[in-house]
Design a protein around this motif. Sequence first.
Motif, short mmCIF file in Angstrom:
data_model
loop_
_atom_site.label_atom_id
_atom_site.label_comp_id
_atom_site.label_asym_id
_atom_site.label_seq_id
_atom_site.Cartn_x
_atom_site.Cartn_y
_atom_site.Cartn_z
N SER A 5 0.22 -16.84 7.35
CA SER A 5 -0.09 -16.53 5.84
C SER A 5 0.65 -17.70 5.15
O SER A 5 -0.07 -18.04 4.10
N ASN A 6 1.61 -17.98 5.33
CA ASN A 6 2.51 -19.16 4.47
C ASN A 6 1.77 -20.41 4.76
O ASN A 6 1.71 -21.04 3.82
N LEU A 7 1.28 -20.76 6.04
CA LEU A 7 0.39 -22.10 6.31
C LEU A 7 -0.95 -21.79 5.28
O LEU A 7 -1.38 -22.81 4.63
N ALA A 8 -1.70 -20.53 5.12
CA ALA A 8 -2.71 -20.64 4.18
C ALA A 8 -2.38 -20.82 2.81
O ALA A 8 -3.30 -21.32 2.33
N LYS A 9 -1.15 -20.15 2.58
CA LYS A 9 -0.60 -20.33 0.99
C LYS A 9 -0.61 -21.92 0.69
O LYS A 9 -0.93 -22.45 -0.26
#
Length: 326
Positions: A5-9
């Motif tokens: 999710s951090n990568l997507a952000k």
Amino acid sequence: MSKWSNLAKKVLEGELLEKKEALEILEAPNDEVLSIMDAAYTIRSHYFGNKVKLNMIINAKSGLCPENCGYCSQSIVSNAPIEKYPMLNKETIIAGAQEAIKRQAGTYCIVASGRAPSKRDVEEVAGAVEEITKTTSLKICACLGFLNEEKAQRLQQAGVHRYNHNLNTHRDNHSSIVSTHTYEDRVNTVNEVKGSGISPCSGCIFGMGETNEQIYEIGVSLRNLDVDSIPVNFLHAIKGTPLQDQKPLEPLACLKILALMRFINPSKEIRISGGREVNLRSLQPLGLYAANSIFVGDYLTTDGQEAEYDHKMIEDLGFEIEECAL
């Protein structure tokens, strides 16, 4: 928040995925796949919501190809028992457009085997496209082989919206798959298409011996080419072709590849294309959490699943078919 999710952000904030991060996606344990797909969906939904674009292919010219692509049943080195015929006439191509509308496809893909289209082939396709675009709101994608400036301009003037010419594999893997043309030949055609004002479409066939690093680099190459649509094919090994003994990819590996293509090319159309039924198998619906487009119906020389099944799959996911032509 998970690291995925951090990568997507990070991606949604405009940052590029680093190679190390990309390899972590491809090499993640299988029990991380749902989290990876959830993160990919965050990006997909930002740009495309829950819409799914449908595309339909007509094989306008089958077999009789002088190229030696090892994956292709239509190549000169293939012994696959396929139907072979020259370019279909304008009337037959026009009739196929009505079938595309029936299947709720918004894009009608006119595909022809061969190294490059003859002037006569271009005129046959251009004439059909002119008629189709007069009477429907279908978008037309053509895939006819290598193009020069004159042929690209003729197709653009006729109303071809998009032109497909896949990279197919990594630059370093290219010579093991085909020797009758170069990787640069393929890149040059994509650039010719862009120069003509036609929307460029280019993707890859995964499952032909690429390393994880090469899979990442393919995604980056497509980003650098700035193509609008990326068909993600998974090799369907056809009996009678040089790659007939290649084993299908595992479904979870396919999902990781689809997710990676979304992370690398966040705002682009990602289309699950040839081989999805064979490689993704029962996990096909999950692929749409990363991809926003599929082919509906049959492919060039292999069968797809029934259009009604695809429609139901999209409905069951709570997604919507992108508005089709009238």
